[in-house]
Design an enzyme around this catalytic site. Structure first.
Site, short mmCIF file in Angstrom:
data_model
loop_
_atom_site.label_atom_id
_atom_site.label_comp_id
_atom_site.label_asym_id
_atom_site.label_seq_id
_atom_site.Cartn_x
_atom_site.Cartn_y
_atom_site.Cartn_z
CB CYS A 46 -0.92 -0.03 1.22
SG CYS A 46 -1.95 1.41 1.37
CB CYS A 76 -3.37 2.68 -1.33
SG CYS A 76 -3.42 1.02 -0.67
NE ARG A 122 -13.60 -11.74 -14.20
CZ ARG A 122 -13.11 -12.59 -13.29
NH1 ARG A 122 -13.91 -13.37 -12.59
NH2 ARG A 122 -11.81 -12.68 -13.10
CB THR A 133 -4.91 -0.83 2.73
OG1 THR A 133 -3.72 -1.19 2.04
CG2 THR A 133 -4.55 -0.10 4.00
CB ALA A 185 -13.06 4.17 -4.35
P1 FAD Z 1 1.38 -6.09 2.00
O1 FAD Z 1 1.00 -4.68 2.27
O2 FAD Z 1 1.61 -6.49 0.60
O3 FAD Z 1 2.66 -6.37 2.89
C1 FAD Z 1 3.38 -7.56 2.80
C2 FAD Z 1 4.82 -7.29 3.19
O4 FAD Z 1 5.49 -8.52 3.45
C3 FAD Z 1 5.63 -6.59 2.09
O5 FAD Z 1 6.23 -5.43 2.61
C4 FAD Z 1 6.67 -7.64 1.67
O6 FAD Z 1 7.91 -7.05 1.28
C5 FAD Z 1 6.82 -8.44 2.96
N1 FAD Z 1 7.30 -9.80 2.79
C6 FAD Z 1 6.83 -10.73 1.93
N2 FAD Z 1 7.46 -11.92 2.13
C7 FAD Z 1 8.36 -11.71 3.15
C8 FAD Z 1 9.28 -12.55 3.83
N3 FAD Z 1 9.40 -13.84 3.53
N4 FAD Z 1 10.04 -12.00 4.81
C9 FAD Z 1 9.93 -10.68 5.15
N5 FAD Z 1 9.03 -9.86 4.55
C10 FAD Z 1 8.25 -10.36 3.57
N6 FAD Z 1 -5.98 -1.22 -1.40
C11 FAD Z 1 -6.85 -0.27 -0.99
O7 FAD Z 1 -7.51 -0.44 0.03
N7 FAD Z 1 -7.01 0.90 -1.70
C12 FAD Z 1 -6.31 1.16 -2.81
O8 FAD Z 1 -6.48 2.22 -3.42
C13 FAD Z 1 -5.38 0.18 -3.26
N8 FAD Z 1 -4.64 0.41 -4.37
C14 FAD Z 1 -3.73 -0.53 -4.76
C15 FAD Z 1 -2.98 -0.27 -5.90
C16 FAD Z 1 -2.07 -1.19 -6.35
C17 FAD Z 1 -1.27 -0.90 -7.58
C18 FAD Z 1 -1.88 -2.40 -5.62
C19 FAD Z 1 -0.87 -3.43 -6.08
C20 FAD Z 1 -2.61 -2.68 -4.48
C21 FAD Z 1 -3.55 -1.74 -4.04
N9 FAD Z 1 -4.34 -1.96 -2.91
C22 FAD Z 1 -5.24 -1.01 -2.51
C23 FAD Z 1 -4.25 -3.23 -2.17
C24 FAD Z 1 -3.42 -3.06 -0.88
O9 FAD Z 1 -2.16 -2.52 -1.20
C25 FAD Z 1 -3.27 -4.43 -0.22
O10 FAD Z 1 -4.55 -4.99 -0.02
C26 FAD Z 1 -2.57 -4.34 1.13
O11 FAD Z 1 -1.30 -3.75 1.01
C27 FAD Z 1 -2.45 -5.74 1.75
O12 FAD Z 1 -1.75 -5.68 2.96
P2 FAD Z 1 -0.96 -6.93 3.50
O13 FAD Z 1 -0.53 -6.59 4.88
O14 FAD Z 1 -1.77 -8.16 3.31
O15 FAD Z 1 0.30 -7.11 2.55
#
Ligand code: FAD
Length: 451
Positions: free
Chosen positions: A43, A48, A204, A309, A339
């Site tokens: 994020c 985001c 979708r 997020t 959104a």
């Molecule tokens: P992440 O935030 O992906 O965090 C996972 C972390 O784990 C990363 O920092 C990674 O480096 C680390 N990691 C992975 N494997 C290891 C390991 N073995 N050892 C140590 N560290 C590791 N969501 C919204 O709500 N609004 C938005 O507008 C939005 N826009 C987006 C736009 C894009 C282009 C993308 C790709 C996503 C967007 N999202 C948005 C989705 C949002 O970013 C994710 O849903 C959110 O970040 C998920 O959080 P998380 O904690 O599951 O994982």
């Protein structure tokens, strides 16, 4: 004295992991967290936050054009990609530091490095072996490009934010919200954008009217939107030559694939546990985020689900409370608003019309399409669509969808009313704020009859 180094070891300092670590530490747990790439996760670094900054950047050009009907004249300023990119980088670096400080202030120990599970209570990271009573996997997702000739020449959302050169001709492949948003961003910044989607209609999962409306509106801003079309091959010459499945060719500076994300599990060491995956390859968990290995938990994008997020944050909080604080209610996934930051925005909460008809049988639909007031003078040919779906028996508003300026902001407020169970009668008795587009949601009197 505990037999473990920590009570909780969190893998991944993204939205869900940081929130879980901070809250668990706040409840008095001894917490460590590992991050191998960037503090704050997807994020903050490639999701985001940078995306929304780029959306803002992309809207200035349109505002300059629109200002002429309001009496402004003169040549518009020009856009400089390195300035945007580098200002964005500086802001993200600041946020990375904020996340580091938040964890330190909460008392969680941070390990910089890729963590690998070696048994259900032990992790290897940064050359050390660390044990914990509970492991939490919050490693998020990773973009995925299908294999085809030249697929290594395509990039993903991870790379697009920091391109060295501005891509004046950009091909975007995909029909989900990320593809649609990047099409709007780069089109707004002045690139010539072609968006390809292999199906007959993109977005979708969104309400059908919104999908059709978006397919009419987005090309008006200049995006060359093509359905039932995909990339067959990419060749590198002076520029990229993109061969399409319909036999035609495109020349591009950059090809972005936004065709989906996979749970980030590479090298995580799940084979040393009893953790099982679901049919989509995501970690299967129960409603306490416990995997099939009793000491291993998972939440956020790595478990599939809504991939947002605020959902990962809610899961992180629910997990920490349940395991280290007060027992609490599981996260309620009903009426989660979301959104799409395309131009104009899409905002949505609750059931689509199609889902509502299946779930409730009898539904009443209210729809309104109109030209935003601003565009009466700007001359821009843009239509707003607003739609309410009501369960006819209970009168409860169960779906709300909009494509129009500020739809994201408007939908957030409406989601509160909908979670509170607001009926159509309550919407009707709410006085509008005039003149706004949002007031349309409280003044829709006539049910849509299909004419
Ligand atoms: P992440 O935030 O992906 O965090 C996972 C972390 O784990 C990363 O920092 C990674 O480096 C680390 N990691 C992975 N494997 C290891 C390991 N073995 N050892 C140590 N560290 C590791 N969501 C919204 O709500 N609004 C938005 O507008 C939005 N826009 C987006 C736009 C894009 C282009 C993308 C790709 C996503 C967007 N999202 C948005 C989705 C949002 O970013 C994710 O849903 C959110 O970040 C998920 O959080 P998380 O904690 O599951 O994982």
């Amino acid at each position: 004295m505990s037999e473990f180094d920590y009570d909780l070891f969190v893998i991944g300092a993204g939205s869900g992991g940081v929130r879980a670590a901070r809250m668990a530490a706040g409840f008095g747990a001894r917490v460590a967290i590992a991050e191998d790439r960037y503090m704050g996760g997807t994020c903050v670094n490639v999701g985001c936050v940078p995306k929304k900054l780029y959306v803002y950047a992309s809207e200035f050009g349109k505002s300059f054009e629109d200002s002429r009907g309001f009496g402004w004249s003169g040549t518009g300023p020009s856009f400089n990609w390195p300035t945007l990119r580098d200002n964005k980088k500086a802001e993200i670096s600041r946020l990375n530091g904020v996340y580091r400080t938040l964890l330190a202030n909460a008392g969680a120990d941070l390990f910089d490095g890729r963590a690998r599970i070696v048994d259900p209570h032990t992790v290897h990271v940064a050359g050390r072996s660390i044990s914990a009573q509970k492991l939490l996997i919050a490693t998020g997702g990773w973009p995925y490009i299908p294999e085809f000739p030249g697929s290594d020449l395509a990039i993903t959302s991870n790379e697009i934010f920091d391109l060295e050169e501005f891509p004046s001709r950009l091909v975007i492949v995909g029909g989900g919200y990320i593809a649609v948003e990047f099409a709007g961003i780069f089109n707004g910044l002045g690139a010539s954008v072609t968006q390809l989607y292999r199906g007959s209609l993109f977005l979708r999962g969104f309400d059908q009217d919104i999908r059709e409306h978006a397919a009419r509106e987005i090309p008006k801003s200049g995006v060359d939107l093509r359905f039932e079309c995909n990339v067959a091959a990419i060749r590198e010459q002076e520029s990229l030559i993109v061969e399409l499945t319909d036999g035609s060719m495109l020349e591009a500076d950059c090809v972005l694939f936004a065709t989906g994300r996979k749970p980030n599990l590479d090298g995580l060491g799940l084979e040393h546990t009893q953790v099982t995956l679901d049919e989509y390859g995501a970690i299967a968990v129960d409603d306490e985020y416990r995997s099939s290995e009793p000491s291993v938990f998972a939440l956020g994008d790595v478990t599939g689900g809504m991939e947002l997020t605020p959902v990962a944050l809610a899961e992180g909080m629910a997990f920490a409370r349940r395991q280290f604080g007060q027992p609490n209610q599981p996260v309620d996934y009903d009426f989660v608003p979301t959104a799409v930051f395309c131009q104009p925005n899409i905002g949505t909460v609750g059931f689509t019309e199609q889902e509502a008809r299946e779930a409730f049988g009898s539904v009443t639909v209210y729809k309104s399409t109109f030209r935003p007031m601003k565009h009466t003078l700007s001359g821009r040919d843009e239509q707003t669509l607003m739609k309410l779906i009501v369960d006819t028996d209970s009168d409860r508003v169960i779906g709300l969808h909009m494509m129009g300026p500020d739809a994201g902001e408007i939908t957030q407020g409406m989601a509160v009313a909908m979670r509170a169970g607001a009926t159509k009668a309550i919407f009707d008795s709410t006085i509008g704020i005039h003149p706004t587009a949002a007031e349309e949601f409280v003044t829709m009197r006539e049910a849509w009859t299909g004419d």
